[in-house]
Write a protein that holds these residues in place. Structure first.
Motif, mmCIF file in Angstrom:
data_model
loop_
_atom_site.group_PDB
_atom_site.id
_atom_site.type_symbol
_atom_site.label_atom_id
_atom_site.label_comp_id
_atom_site.label_asym_id
_atom_site.label_seq_id
_atom_site.Cartn_x
_atom_site.Cartn_y
_atom_site.Cartn_z
ATOM 1 N N ASN A 34 0.834 -1.207 0.000
ATOM 2 C CA ASN A 34 0.000 0.000 0.000
ATOM 3 C C ASN A 34 0.865 1.253 0.000
ATOM 4 O OD1 ASN A 34 -2.346 -1.478 -0.068
ATOM 5 N ND2 ASN A 34 -2.721 -1.374 2.126
ATOM 6 N N SER A 35 2.002 1.203 0.676
ATOM 7 C CA SER A 35 2.941 2.322 0.647
ATOM 8 C C SER A 35 3.524 2.497 -0.753
ATOM 9 C CB SER A 35 4.059 2.077 1.661
ATOM 10 O OG SER A 35 5.015 3.105 1.622
ATOM 11 N N HIS A 36 3.827 1.378 -1.404
ATOM 12 C CA HIS A 36 4.334 1.417 -2.784
ATOM 13 C C HIS A 36 3.302 2.059 -3.716
ATOM 14 C CE1 HIS A 36 5.774 -0.028 -6.692
ATOM 15 N NE2 HIS A 36 4.598 -0.616 -6.861
ATOM 16 N N PHE A 37 2.044 1.685 -3.587
ATOM 17 C CA PHE A 37 0.997 2.263 -4.442
ATOM 18 C C PHE A 37 0.897 3.768 -4.207
ATOM 19 C CE2 PHE A 37 -1.260 -2.062 -3.833
ATOM 20 C CZ PHE A 37 -0.451 -2.643 -4.790
ATOM 21 N N LYS A 38 0.913 4.160 -2.957
ATOM 22 C CA LYS A 38 0.781 5.574 -2.606
ATOM 23 C C LYS A 38 1.940 6.389 -3.167
ATOM 24 C CE LYS A 38 0.018 8.643 1.350
ATOM 25 N NZ LYS A 38 -0.137 8.702 2.838
ATOM 26 N N GLU A 39 3.152 5.845 -3.060
ATOM 27 C CA GLU A 39 4.331 6.539 -3.571
ATOM 28 C C GLU A 39 4.261 6.739 -5.079
ATOM 29 O OE1 GLU A 39 7.622 4.212 -2.309
ATOM 30 O OE2 GLU A 39 7.453 4.812 -0.189
ATOM 31 N N ASN A 40 3.553 5.837 -5.751
ATOM 32 C CA ASN A 40 3.418 5.931 -7.211
ATOM 33 C C ASN A 40 2.143 6.652 -7.634
ATOM 34 O OD1 ASN A 40 5.702 4.297 -8.665
ATOM 35 N ND2 ASN A 40 5.167 3.103 -6.862
ATOM 36 N N GLY A 41 1.461 7.263 -6.660
ATOM 37 C CA GLY A 41 0.270 8.041 -6.969
ATOM 38 C C GLY A 41 -0.903 7.212 -7.422
ATOM 39 N N GLU A 42 -0.945 5.961 -6.988
ATOM 40 C CA GLU A 42 -2.005 5.049 -7.417
ATOM 41 C C GLU A 42 -2.988 4.802 -6.278
ATOM 42 O OE1 GLU A 42 -2.386 0.711 -9.697
ATOM 43 O OE2 GLU A 42 -0.480 1.364 -8.837
ATOM 44 N N LYS A 43 -4.260 4.944 -6.580
ATOM 45 C CA LYS A 43 -5.293 4.680 -5.576
ATOM 46 C C LYS A 43 -5.681 3.207 -5.639
ATOM 47 C CE LYS A 43 -7.184 9.367 -5.536
ATOM 48 N NZ LYS A 43 -8.399 10.214 -5.746
ATOM 49 N N ALA A 44 -4.819 2.384 -5.083
ATOM 50 C CA ALA A 44 -5.043 0.940 -5.085
ATOM 51 C C ALA A 44 -4.851 0.417 -3.680
ATOM 52 C CB ALA A 44 -4.086 0.255 -6.057
ATOM 53 N N GLU A 45 -5.304 -0.810 -3.480
ATOM 54 C CA GLU A 45 -5.189 -1.468 -2.181
ATOM 55 C C GLU A 45 -4.795 -2.913 -2.408
ATOM 56 O OE1 GLU A 45 -8.032 -2.686 1.633
ATOM 57 O OE2 GLU A 45 -8.766 -1.333 0.076
ATOM 58 N N ALA A 46 -3.879 -3.427 -1.603
ATOM 59 C CA ALA A 46 -3.425 -4.810 -1.746
ATOM 60 C C ALA A 46 -4.417 -5.771 -1.104
ATOM 61 C CB ALA A 46 -2.052 -4.983 -1.123
ATOM 62 N N PHE A 47 -4.880 -6.743 -1.891
ATOM 63 C CA PHE A 47 -5.805 -7.775 -1.409
ATOM 64 C C PHE A 47 -5.056 -9.116 -1.393
ATOM 65 C CE2 PHE A 47 -8.575 -4.495 -2.886
ATOM 66 C CZ PHE A 47 -9.782 -4.624 -2.211
#
Length: 217
Positions: A34-47
């Motif tokens: 989730n930190s990786h997604f946030k750093e890349n400006g992506e609104k995603a969540e790890a499932f």
């Protein structure tokens, strides 16, 4: 954290040893992703759709939305999700390839799995196939394909046959880091259905993998 593949639906990565594969106390993959997604400006969540033991390193896939999580979970339920492992085992089985089938009971108070003789509440069937690739200095390198995904399955099934994994002190193995590595993962793409396959190798500079450098290349 090494990333093998990432798109809008999933991310395939290498889970490091001693990192929790799901949410939990301590360093865990969900927070890292989730930190990786946030750093890349992506609104995603790890499932999470499958798991590895904390002590086990290897390849994992995480969905990035609920629809993809459902598709991957369906693939697991339909046995279209294949997980391959390398393990270093103390000793060597008499049969150098075969299938192990057991009934396993997970004692959650001890966080340990035991083989049992009869079906009862909490007991689950477990199956895997293995092939011994090489033997060295009283240890062997096994290539393992899981048919079922039970807690501590590989560790418990081999230990019950007096073949504990290197570093698995919980199940009677010699001291060291647990020598269990999820080296290959195959599953259908949740969007297209195309079969995807990813593989990696353990660090052969580390013990006990260094005993099998010629095989692990």
């Amino acid at each position: 954290m090494k990333i093998f593949c990432e798109d809008k639906n999933l991310i395939v990565c290498l889970k490091p040893r001693n990192v929790i594969s799901q949410l939990g106390n301590g360093e865990n993959m969900i927070a890292l992703l989730n930190s990786h997604f946030k750093e890349n400006g992506e609104k995603a969540e790890a499932f999470p759709v499958h798991r590895l033991d904390k002590e086990t390193a290897g390849i994992m896939v995480y969905a990035k939305n609920s629809a993809s999580a459902a598709a991957l979970s369906k693939a697991i339920a339909g046995n279209n999700f294949r997980k391959h492992y390398y393990a270093v085992i103390k000793g060597s089985p008499d049969e150098k390839s075969g299938i192990m089938k057991d009934l396993l009971f997970h004692d959650k108070t001890k966080n340990k799995v035991f083989t049992v003789d009869k079906v009862r509440t909490g007991v689950k069937d477990a199956s895997l196939e293995y092939k011994i690739l090489e033997e060295s200095d009283g240890f062997c390198l096994a290539d393992i394909l899981l048919h079922t995904g039970r807690t501590h399955q590989i560790r418990a099934q081999f230990s019950s046959r007096n073949l504990p994994l290197y570093g698995d002190r919980k199940y009677g193995g010699p001291a060291g880091e647990l020598a269990l590595f999820a080296y290959k993962l195959e599953f259908p793409d949740p969007q297209t259905g195309e079969l995807l396959s990813f593989s990696a190798l353990p660090d052969t500079e580390e013990a006990p993998w260094c005993l099998f450098k010629k095989e692990l290349k």
